[in-house]
Design a protein around this motif. Sequence first.
Motif, PDB file in Angstrom:
ATOM      1  N   SER A 157       0.847  -1.191   0.000  1.00 56.04           N
ATOM      2  CA  SER A 157       0.000   0.000   0.000  1.00 56.04           C
ATOM      3  C   SER A 157       0.884   1.243   0.000  1.00 56.04           C
ATOM      4  CB  SER A 157      -0.932   0.003   1.211  1.00 56.04           C
ATOM      5  OG  SER A 157      -0.173  -0.026   2.403  1.00 56.04           O
ATOM      6  N   ARG A 158       2.191   1.029  -0.165  1.00 51.83           N
ATOM      7  CA  ARG A 158       3.169   2.127  -0.221  1.00 51.83           C
ATOM      8  C   ARG A 158       3.969   2.021  -1.515  1.00 51.83           C
ATOM      9  NH1 ARG A 158       3.336   4.137   5.063  1.00 51.83           N
ATOM     10  NH2 ARG A 158       2.754   2.616   6.630  1.00 51.83           N
ATOM     11  N   SER A 159       4.458   3.159  -1.983  1.00 56.35           N
ATOM     12  CA  SER A 159       5.250   3.177  -3.209  1.00 56.35           C
ATOM     13  C   SER A 159       6.558   2.415  -3.021  1.00 56.35           C
ATOM     14  CB  SER A 159       5.515   4.616  -3.640  1.00 56.35           C
ATOM     15  OG  SER A 159       4.299   5.223  -4.049  1.00 56.35           O
ATOM     16  N   LEU A 160       7.051   1.830  -4.114  1.00 57.88           N
ATOM     17  CA  LEU A 160       8.263   1.017  -4.107  1.00 57.88           C
ATOM     18  C   LEU A 160       9.381   1.741  -4.843  1.00 57.88           C
ATOM     19  CD1 LEU A 160       6.740  -2.487  -4.999  1.00 57.88           C
ATOM     20  CD2 LEU A 160       6.886  -1.366  -2.764  1.00 57.88           C
ATOM     21  N   GLU A 161      10.575   1.703  -4.288  1.00 54.55           N
ATOM     22  CA  GLU A 161      11.734   2.349  -4.902  1.00 54.55           C
ATOM     23  C   GLU A 161      12.176   1.600  -6.151  1.00 54.55           C
ATOM     24  OE1 GLU A 161      14.997   3.191  -2.297  1.00 54.55           O
ATOM     25  OE2 GLU A 161      13.638   3.678  -0.635  1.00 54.55           O
TER      26      GLU A 161
END
Length: 190
Positions: A157-161
């Motif tokens: 649910s969070r952006s990925l590098e």
Amino acid sequence: MRLDNYTLGSYTPGASYSRQLLWYFIGSPLVESYWLPISSIKVSILRLFGANIGKGVNIKPGVKIKFPWRLTLGDYAWIGEDVWIDNIAPVVIENHVCLSQGVYLCTGNHDWNDPNFNLIPAPIHIQEGSWVAAKSVVGPGVTIGRGAVLALGSVTSRSLEANTIYAGNPAKPIKKRTEWENLASDTTKN
């Protein structure tokens, strides 16, 4: 919560009611069909309903797309069997992205603090060269960085590098993807 008070508020599906009906009763069943395994026909149907699709895209059987007019697929994107793109908000999938079997992209959630269960749509952006492995889930508002990998059955649910491999629920970084960094730098030199 009071679901009898629920409304869409200012949200709209982004297409006329007749276009939505044509999609639900004709377009969507054809794209989702296992009886129509030809990817180029599925791409043509999606374009007819407003999807922006590049060249060499491969769409497998069983793919469900909520609103094709809110979908952008880059060149050589692969969409595996039983992928569900639940795009009440825009979904952008760049060039050379692979969504493996059973991936779920969810662009909407509800405010659990709101007694009326208010809808909160947010786009998903999957950047070039990324791979979302089978049975993974990507939540609203997530950007998956260039060359990132979300491993089998992972949830984010969070952006990925960029250039990072993630696994688990919730997904956590496990290592850098150095092979992709080398390939990406080679292609930019040409």
